[in-house]
Design a protein around this motif. Structure first.
Motif, PDB file in Angstrom:
ATOM      1  N   LEU A   1       2.725  11.072  -8.870  1.00  0.00           N
ATOM      2  CA  LEU A   1       2.957  11.081  -7.431  1.00  0.00           C
ATOM      3  C   LEU A   1       3.763   9.870  -6.997  1.00  0.00           C
ATOM      4  CD1 LEU A   1      -0.675  12.040  -6.320  1.00  0.00           C
ATOM      5  CD2 LEU A   1       1.290  13.586  -6.502  1.00  0.00           C
ATOM      6  N   GLU A   2       4.508  10.030  -5.918  1.00  0.00           N
ATOM      7  CA  GLU A   2       5.210   8.895  -5.331  1.00  0.00           C
ATOM      8  C   GLU A   2       4.192   8.043  -4.574  1.00  0.00           C
ATOM      9  OE1 GLU A   2       7.886   6.425  -5.102  1.00  0.00           O
ATOM     10  OE2 GLU A   2       8.985   8.325  -5.299  1.00  0.00           O
ATOM     11  N   ILE A   3       4.122   6.756  -4.896  1.00  0.00           N
ATOM     12  CA  ILE A   3       3.198   5.855  -4.213  1.00  0.00           C
ATOM     13  C   ILE A   3       3.964   5.141  -3.108  1.00  0.00           C
ATOM     14  CG2 ILE A   3       1.662   3.876  -4.452  1.00  0.00           C
ATOM     15  CD1 ILE A   3       1.163   4.752  -7.348  1.00  0.00           C
ATOM     16  N   ILE A   4       3.658   5.473  -1.871  1.00  0.00           N
ATOM     17  CA  ILE A   4       4.362   4.944  -0.703  1.00  0.00           C
ATOM     18  C   ILE A   4       3.957   3.494  -0.430  1.00  0.00           C
ATOM     19  CG2 ILE A   4       4.842   5.326   1.758  1.00  0.00           C
ATOM     20  CD1 ILE A   4       5.823   7.534  -0.141  1.00  0.00           C
ATOM     21  N   GLY A   5       2.736   3.161  -0.790  1.00  0.00           N
ATOM     22  CA  GLY A   5       2.205   1.818  -0.615  1.00  0.00           C
ATOM     23  C   GLY A   5       0.899   1.748  -1.355  1.00  0.00           C
ATOM     24  N   ASN A   6       0.581   0.591  -1.913  1.00  0.00           N
ATOM     25  CA  ASN A   6      -0.605   0.499  -2.763  1.00  0.00           C
ATOM     26  C   ASN A   6      -1.697  -0.394  -2.179  1.00  0.00           C
ATOM     27  OD1 ASN A   6      -1.640   1.406  -5.403  1.00  0.00           O
ATOM     28  ND2 ASN A   6      -1.691  -0.778  -5.898  1.00  0.00           N
ATOM     29  N   ALA A   7      -1.442  -0.955  -0.986  1.00  0.00           N
ATOM     30  CA  ALA A   7      -2.420  -1.850  -0.357  1.00  0.00           C
ATOM     31  C   ALA A   7      -2.296  -1.715   1.153  1.00  0.00           C
ATOM     32  CB  ALA A   7      -2.183  -3.288  -0.788  1.00  0.00           C
ATOM     33  N   TYR A   8      -3.258  -2.288   1.856  1.00  0.00           N
ATOM     34  CA  TYR A   8      -3.238  -2.205   3.312  1.00  0.00           C
ATOM     35  C   TYR A   8      -1.976  -2.864   3.865  1.00  0.00           C
ATOM     36  CZ  TYR A   8      -4.891  -2.058   8.081  1.00  0.00           C
ATOM     37  OH  TYR A   8      -5.003  -1.777   9.419  1.00  0.00           O
ATOM     38  N   GLY A   9      -1.305  -2.183   4.785  1.00  0.00           N
ATOM     39  CA  GLY A   9      -0.087  -2.706   5.366  1.00  0.00           C
ATOM     40  C   GLY A   9       1.172  -2.303   4.626  1.00  0.00           C
ATOM     41  N   GLU A  10       1.020  -1.709   3.435  1.00  0.00           N
ATOM     42  CA  GLU A  10       2.179  -1.261   2.668  1.00  0.00           C
ATOM     43  C   GLU A  10       2.431   0.220   2.942  1.00  0.00           C
ATOM     44  OE1 GLU A  10       1.536  -2.046  -1.440  1.00  0.00           O
ATOM     45  OE2 GLU A  10       1.580  -4.221  -1.222  1.00  0.00           O
ATOM     46  N   PHE A  11       3.608   0.536   3.444  1.00  0.00           N
ATOM     47  CA  PHE A  11       3.993   1.933   3.673  1.00  0.00           C
ATOM     48  C   PHE A  11       5.519   1.956   3.693  1.00  0.00           C
ATOM     49  CE2 PHE A  11       4.729   5.979   5.434  1.00  0.00           C
ATOM     50  CZ  PHE A  11       3.563   6.728   5.415  1.00  0.00           C
TER      51      PHE A  11
END
Length: 340
Positions: free
Chosen positions: A110-120
């Motif tokens: 899957l494409e990971i858009i962000g891996n932590a809070y605030g990451e998108f």
């Protein structure tokens, strides 16, 4: 949410000025707010009302879905395997392995858009041509892990769908994800779902039985950071609400934060509540027992001395498959624990 320190974590910037310009072009190319939905085989519009009371109308059943990682894990357990093309939230740990919050999701595919809070990453998100975004909602009307400063741009690409996961009992979000999965094309009467539900119900009864056999244990759900000890309220977390319904005697902190999820305590006051059993936040962002071992205030807690500490995920995967093992582990711990 629960003991999550979401409000204390800094949110990162997403894009430079050039990236923002590129995003504008991508939004236009993707059809703006209609989500870019295309007719699916067989045709027919698709409608679902989420837990904000918002009705989502698409031209067809969505085939390209991006989800918060926990939402995607729940949907996969209910049979949604092909439509999820991207996720955001804790998907991978530092060593590259799947984060426990990803459940059975094949995060490497899957494409990971962000891996932590605030990451998108908005550019990655737009490139996926999303038709629908699905997320947990701990505090209405906010979709968890969707950055407020980018929300308008995110929802211009595809509508957001929220499933309530705060201040209700555990079975409610599980039922709602089952309903959503069925609406997205999964078989709600599949043999796997039936087996998972039977295991969940058996595990729930095992917790009831353990409490009756070894009653009176005082339990505190908690989390640790470098500077603070967090005592969680059993009135907000879906799992704690359910554990309480099953008879578990959970301690209620008396000075909760503004959202009512937890009380912040300095480590000098970590012993404020007398607990026979500690349920320690097991998420990636929280310090684990081995990390806390250097803190005298942690080592001196009676439950720690007695080795009566169990891992606790305040963000369980809201499916029968995701929650049955949690109940089984809790029942086993309660059966063998002792009053201190």
């Amino acid at each position: 949410m629960s003991i999550s320190r979401a409000s204390q974590l800094s949110r990162r910037g997403f894009m430079a000025a050039g990236g923002a310009a590129a995003l504008g072009a991508l939004i236009s190319a993707c059809g703006g707010g209609d989500g870019g939905a295309q007719a699916a085989p067989g045709g027919g519009a698709w409608t679902f009302t989420d837990d904000r009371g918002k009705k989502i109308d698409l031209k067809a059943r969505p085939r390209r879905i991006v989800t918060y990682v926990g939402a995607g894990a729940a949907l996969r357990d209910f049979g949604i395997t092909d439509q999820i093309v991207g996720v955001y939230g804790p998907a991978k740990r530092q060593d590259g392995s799947a984060d426990p919050q990803a459940g059975s999701l094949p995060v490497d595919q899957l494409e990971i858009i962000g891996n932590a809070y605030g990451e998108f990453n908005l550019e990655k998100y737009a490139a996926l041509r999303p038709e629908l975004l699905i997320d947990n909602m701990f505090v209405e009307p906010n979709l968890f892990y969707v950055p407020a400063e980018s929300a308008d741009k995110i929802f211009a690409l595809a509508p957001g769908l929220a499933i309530s996961t705060g201040a209700i009992t555990l079975t409610k979000p599980i039922e709602r994800y089952a309903q959503l999965a069925a609406a997205l094309g999964a078989d709600p009467k599949s043999a796997k779902v039936a087996q998972d539900k039977a295991r969940f119900e058996k595990a729930a009864e095992s917790v009831r039985a353990a409490v009756k056999a070894n009653g009176g244990l005082k339990v505190l759900a908690c989390s640790g950071s470098a500077d603070l000890f967090y005592a969680s309220s059993p009135a907000k977390n879906t799992d704690l609400i359910y554990f309480k319904e099953l008879g578990v005697e959970l301690i209620t902190p008396d000075r909760l934060n503004k959202d009512g999820y937890f009380e912040e305590l300095s480590w000098e006051n970590a012993d404020k509540y007398e607990a026979d059993l500690l349920m320690l936040d097991s998420r990636t962002q929280a310090l684990q027992a081995k990390d806390l071992a250097s803190k005298p205030a942690w080592r001196d807690l009676p439950a720690v001395k007695a080795n009566q500490v169990i891992g606790w995920n305040p963000e369980p995967v809201f499916s029968y498959a995701g929650c049955a093992p949690i109940l089984e582990a809790l029942a086993k711990t309660i059966r063998t624990a002792r009053k201190l």
